[in-house]
Design a protein around this motif. Structure first.
Motif, PDB file in Angstrom:
ATOM      1  N   PRO A  96      -8.128 -12.051   3.126  1.00 56.31           N
ATOM      2  CA  PRO A  96      -6.911 -11.326   2.777  1.00 56.31           C
ATOM      3  C   PRO A  96      -7.167  -9.910   2.305  1.00 56.31           C
ATOM      4  CG  PRO A  96      -6.862 -13.557   1.897  1.00 56.31           C
ATOM      5  CD  PRO A  96      -8.248 -13.329   2.410  1.00 56.31           C
ATOM      6  N   ALA A  97      -8.267  -9.686   1.595  1.00 55.17           N
ATOM      7  CA  ALA A  97      -8.558  -8.346   1.093  1.00 55.17           C
ATOM      8  C   ALA A  97      -8.883  -7.393   2.225  1.00 55.17           C
ATOM      9  CB  ALA A  97      -9.724  -8.405   0.097  1.00 55.17           C
ATOM     10  N   ALA A  98      -9.406  -7.901   3.342  1.00 62.40           N
ATOM     11  CA  ALA A  98      -9.792  -7.050   4.451  1.00 62.40           C
ATOM     12  C   ALA A  98      -8.672  -6.853   5.444  1.00 62.40           C
ATOM     13  CB  ALA A  98     -11.010  -7.653   5.155  1.00 62.40           C
ATOM     14  N   ALA A  99      -7.556  -7.545   5.269  1.00 59.02           N
ATOM     15  CA  ALA A  99      -6.492  -7.548   6.274  1.00 59.02           C
ATOM     16  C   ALA A  99      -5.420  -6.506   5.989  1.00 59.02           C
ATOM     17  CB  ALA A  99      -5.881  -8.939   6.369  1.00 59.02           C
ATOM     18  N   HIS A 100      -5.789  -5.357   5.439  1.00 63.76           N
ATOM     19  CA  HIS A 100      -4.843  -4.280   5.200  1.00 63.76           C
ATOM     20  C   HIS A 100      -4.906  -3.273   6.337  1.00 63.76           C
ATOM     21  CE1 HIS A 100      -4.311  -6.048   1.384  1.00 63.76           C
ATOM     22  NE2 HIS A 100      -5.221  -5.376   0.694  1.00 63.76           N
ATOM     23  N   VAL A 101      -3.823  -2.513   6.521  1.00 60.79           N
ATOM     24  CA  VAL A 101      -3.879  -1.350   7.404  1.00 60.79           C
ATOM     25  C   VAL A 101      -4.680  -0.270   6.680  1.00 60.79           C
ATOM     26  CG1 VAL A 101      -2.545   0.481   8.487  1.00 60.79           C
ATOM     27  CG2 VAL A 101      -1.710  -1.872   8.576  1.00 60.79           C
ATOM     28  N   LYS A 102      -5.726   0.228   7.321  1.00 66.15           N
ATOM     29  CA  LYS A 102      -6.589   1.222   6.694  1.00 66.15           C
ATOM     30  C   LYS A 102      -6.796   2.398   7.645  1.00 66.15           C
ATOM     31  CE  LYS A 102      -9.111  -1.988   3.696  1.00 66.15           C
ATOM     32  NZ  LYS A 102     -10.435  -2.455   3.236  1.00 66.15           N
ATOM     33  N   VAL A 103      -7.231   3.520   7.082  1.00 61.29           N
ATOM     34  CA  VAL A 103      -7.467   4.715   7.875  1.00 61.29           C
ATOM     35  C   VAL A 103      -8.868   5.239   7.606  1.00 61.29           C
ATOM     36  CG1 VAL A 103      -6.484   6.258   6.122  1.00 61.29           C
ATOM     37  CG2 VAL A 103      -6.564   6.990   8.522  1.00 61.29           C
ATOM     38  N   SER A 104      -9.513   5.722   8.655  1.00 64.47           N
ATOM     39  CA  SER A 104     -10.803   6.394   8.532  1.00 64.47           C
ATOM     40  C   SER A 104     -10.733   7.677   9.343  1.00 64.47           C
ATOM     41  CB  SER A 104     -11.943   5.490   9.033  1.00 64.47           C
ATOM     42  OG  SER A 104     -11.747   5.150  10.395  1.00 64.47           O
ATOM     43  N   GLY A 105     -11.691   8.570   9.105  1.00 65.36           N
ATOM     44  CA  GLY A 105     -11.603   9.870   9.769  1.00 65.36           C
ATOM     45  C   GLY A 105     -12.914  10.347  10.349  1.00 65.36           C
ATOM     46  N   THR A 106     -12.807  11.178  11.371  1.00 67.61           N
ATOM     47  CA  THR A 106     -13.960  11.834  11.974  1.00 67.61           C
ATOM     48  C   THR A 106     -13.711  13.341  11.931  1.00 67.61           C
ATOM     49  OG1 THR A 106     -14.290   9.958  13.460  1.00 67.61           O
ATOM     50  CG2 THR A 106     -15.394  12.025  14.031  1.00 67.61           C
ATOM     51  N   ASP A 107     -14.644  14.088  11.335  1.00 67.95           N
ATOM     52  CA  ASP A 107     -14.509  15.546  11.192  1.00 67.95           C
ATOM     53  C   ASP A 107     -13.259  15.932  10.406  1.00 67.95           C
ATOM     54  OD1 ASP A 107     -16.840  15.936  12.629  1.00 67.95           O
ATOM     55  OD2 ASP A 107     -15.798  16.049  14.542  1.00 67.95           O
ATOM     56  N   THR A 108     -12.878  15.111   9.451  1.00 65.60           N
ATOM     57  CA  THR A 108     -11.660  15.380   8.677  1.00 65.60           C
ATOM     58  C   THR A 108     -12.015  16.191   7.431  1.00 65.60           C
ATOM     59  OG1 THR A 108     -11.933  13.131   7.784  1.00 65.60           O
ATOM     60  CG2 THR A 108     -10.285  13.443   9.489  1.00 65.60           C
ATOM     61  N   THR A 109     -12.183  17.491   7.652  1.00 66.92           N
ATOM     62  CA  THR A 109     -12.503  18.392   6.546  1.00 66.92           C
ATOM     63  C   THR A 109     -11.224  18.999   5.980  1.00 66.92           C
ATOM     64  OG1 THR A 109     -12.796  20.236   8.080  1.00 66.92           O
ATOM     65  CG2 THR A 109     -14.762  18.983   7.476  1.00 66.92           C
ATOM     66  N   GLN A 110     -11.277  19.382   4.729  1.00 63.59           N
ATOM     67  CA  GLN A 110     -10.137  20.020   4.084  1.00 63.59           C
ATOM     68  C   GLN A 110      -9.816  21.333   4.798  1.00 63.59           C
ATOM     69  OE1 GLN A 110     -11.021  20.398  -0.106  1.00 63.59           O
ATOM     70  NE2 GLN A 110     -11.754  18.286  -0.253  1.00 63.59           N
ATOM     71  N   GLY A 111      -8.567  21.467   5.258  1.00 67.73           N
ATOM     72  CA  GLY A 111      -8.151  22.672   5.950  1.00 67.73           C
ATOM     73  C   GLY A 111      -8.523  22.713   7.420  1.00 67.73           C
ATOM     74  N   GLY A 112      -9.176  21.666   7.921  1.00 66.34           N
ATOM     75  CA  GLY A 112      -9.617  21.658   9.307  1.00 66.34           C
ATOM     76  C   GLY A 112      -8.818  20.702  10.177  1.00 66.34           C
ATOM     77  N   PHE A 113      -9.332  20.462  11.370  1.00 64.90           N
ATOM     78  CA  PHE A 113      -8.724  19.531  12.313  1.00 64.90           C
ATOM     79  C   PHE A 113      -9.666  18.337  12.491  1.00 64.90           C
ATOM     80  CE2 PHE A 113      -6.496  23.384  13.090  1.00 64.90           C
ATOM     81  CZ  PHE A 113      -5.277  23.058  13.647  1.00 64.90           C
ATOM     82  N   GLY A 114      -9.103  17.151  12.595  1.00 64.19           N
ATOM     83  CA  GLY A 114      -9.941  15.970  12.764  1.00 64.19           C
ATOM     84  C   GLY A 114      -9.166  14.832  13.391  1.00 64.19           C
ATOM     85  N   LEU A 144      -7.882  10.965  12.922  1.00 66.68           N
ATOM     86  CA  LEU A 144      -7.576   9.910  11.953  1.00 66.68           C
ATOM     87  C   LEU A 144      -7.330   8.621  12.726  1.00 66.68           C
ATOM     88  CD1 LEU A 144      -6.815  12.695  10.617  1.00 66.68           C
ATOM     89  CD2 LEU A 144      -5.152  11.434   9.263  1.00 66.68           C
ATOM     90  N   THR A 145      -8.059   7.574  12.380  1.00 69.24           N
ATOM     91  CA  THR A 145      -7.949   6.310  13.094  1.00 69.24           C
ATOM     92  C   THR A 145      -7.461   5.216  12.147  1.00 69.24           C
ATOM     93  OG1 THR A 145      -9.706   6.904  14.642  1.00 69.24           O
ATOM     94  CG2 THR A 145      -9.193   4.566  14.431  1.00 69.24           C
ATOM     95  N   PHE A 146      -6.388   4.561  12.539  1.00 68.80           N
ATOM     96  CA  PHE A 146      -5.778   3.499  11.740  1.00 68.80           C
ATOM     97  C   PHE A 146      -6.180   2.144  12.320  1.00 68.80           C
ATOM     98  CE2 PHE A 146      -3.368   7.235  10.989  1.00 68.80           C
ATOM     99  CZ  PHE A 146      -2.897   7.146   9.694  1.00 68.80           C
ATOM    100  N   ARG A 147      -6.722   1.290  11.481  1.00 74.85           N
ATOM    101  CA  ARG A 147      -7.078  -0.079  11.879  1.00 74.85           C
ATOM    102  C   ARG A 147      -5.933  -0.990  11.467  1.00 74.85           C
ATOM    103  NH1 ARG A 147     -11.685  -2.634   8.604  1.00 74.85           N
ATOM    104  NH2 ARG A 147      -9.924  -3.177   7.276  1.00 74.85           N
ATOM    105  N   VAL A 148      -5.356  -1.681  12.454  1.00 72.94           N
ATOM    106  CA  VAL A 148      -4.135  -2.465  12.217  1.00 72.94           C
ATOM    107  C   VAL A 148      -4.386  -3.929  12.561  1.00 72.94           C
ATOM    108  CG1 VAL A 148      -1.691  -2.703  12.768  1.00 72.94           C
ATOM    109  CG2 VAL A 148      -2.765  -0.428  12.804  1.00 72.94           C
ATOM    110  N   PRO A 149      -4.527  -4.796  11.553  1.00 73.89           N
ATOM    111  CA  PRO A 149      -4.681  -6.226  11.808  1.00 73.89           C
ATOM    112  C   PRO A 149      -3.326  -6.927  11.806  1.00 73.89           C
ATOM    113  CG  PRO A 149      -5.095  -5.798   9.508  1.00 73.89           C
ATOM    114  CD  PRO A 149      -4.725  -4.471  10.132  1.00 73.89           C
ATOM    115  N   THR A 150      -3.195  -7.959  12.616  1.00 74.42           N
ATOM    116  CA  THR A 150      -2.005  -8.802  12.586  1.00 74.42           C
ATOM    117  C   THR A 150      -2.292  -9.976  11.664  1.00 74.42           C
ATOM    118  OG1 THR A 150      -1.233  -8.169  14.786  1.00 74.42           O
ATOM    119  CG2 THR A 150      -0.495 -10.298  13.943  1.00 74.42           C
ATOM    120  N   GLU A 151      -1.634 -10.000  10.507  1.00 70.89           N
ATOM    121  CA  GLU A 151      -1.885 -11.042   9.518  1.00 70.89           C
ATOM    122  C   GLU A 151      -1.094 -12.313   9.801  1.00 70.89           C
ATOM    123  OE1 GLU A 151      -1.004  -8.225   6.140  1.00 70.89           O
ATOM    124  OE2 GLU A 151      -2.751  -9.255   5.326  1.00 70.89           O
ATOM    125  N   SER A 152      -0.003 -12.194  10.544  1.00 71.34           N
ATOM    126  CA  SER A 152       0.834 -13.346  10.830  1.00 71.34           C
ATOM    127  C   SER A 152       0.119 -14.315  11.767  1.00 71.34           C
ATOM    128  CB  SER A 152       2.151 -12.893  11.469  1.00 71.34           C
ATOM    129  OG  SER A 152       2.917 -14.010  11.896  1.00 71.34           O
TER     130      SER A 152
END
Length: 227
Positions: free
Chosen positions: A23-41, A43-51
């Motif tokens: 259950p603790a791992a089954a959240h929608v989460k986001v991670s980033g590649t080259d996501t610097t402050q003020g820059g372009f990167g 963003l990847t959202f991991r979406v599990p179906t808990e039902s």
């Protein structure tokens, strides 16, 4: 306790650990590649179906108006229809570079196309956006609504208060890399605010302790039999 019994006990404890941690791992989460402050990167959202009975058929990501992001390119995913929504700010704002911004990207939404099953029960998928300029801040919060085929909507929009318990439906939070630091590594989701302990740590510690006790009892039984 024989070798076979010890194996059964060990397998049972391991299964319990995985069940409690899931259950603790089954959240929608986001991670980033080259996501610097003020820059372009990216963003990847991991979406599990808990039902166990319904599929995920929709994902709505809300971008912040207080730190407007003016450029977003959404991932094109087979079987999904994506919509990028622009909004006009109530009053023009200055971005972090001093430029005037009157409209921004307010949300990105994916909906399962007709005939597509979406994300089936107990599976997950990922959804990405290329976005920028990102805020010149340490992190960005991205409330997300997950829609199921049975009509249920789960709003991942809760935040952690200082010293409070971990929320049931935490909003995805992405830590942004400071300018000038190594931005080549993926950026992990920010830890809970206020130094709150992640919800899975006490459970895992309890299960590990239980596992140690069971093994200790098994070894004691073997030692007595040999004696």
């Amino acid at each position: 306790m024989g070798a076979r019994q010890r194996r059964v006990v060990a397998a049972t404890v391991t299964a319990t650990m995985l069940a409690l941690a899931a259950p603790a791992a089954a959240h929608v989460k986001v991670s980033g590649t080259d996501t610097t402050q003020g820059g372009f990167g990216v963003l990847t959202f991991r979406v599990p179906t808990e039902s166990a009975t319904a599929s995920t058929t929709g994902l709505l990501i809300t971008l912040p108006a207080d730190h407007p992001i003016i450029s977003v390119t959404a991932q094109d995913k087979p079987g999904w229809i994506v919509t990028v929504t622009h909004k006009t700010l109530p009053a023009p704002q200055k971005d972090d570079d001093g430029n005037e911004v009157s409209d921004y990207i307010a949300s990105v939404e994916w909906k399962a196309a007709p005939g597509s099953r979406g994300i089936a029960p107990n599976l997950f998928d990922t959804f990405s956006i290329a976005a920028g300029p990102l805020p010149k801040a340490s992190s960005i919060t991205l409330p997300t609504a997950q829609t199921y085929s049975d009509g249920m909507v789960v709003n991942w929009n809760e935040t952690t208060t200082a010293g409070g318990p971990a929320p049931e439906h935490p909003a995805p939070v992405l830590t942004l890399t400071a300018t000038g630091s190594d931005a080549s590594q993926p950026t992990a989701t920010a830890p809970p605010a206020g130094g709150a302990t992640p919800s899975w740590l006490p459970i895992t510690a309890l299960v590990v302790a239980l596992f140690a006790v069971v093994l200790g009892v098994a070894n004691l039984a073997v030692a007595r039999r040999k004696g």
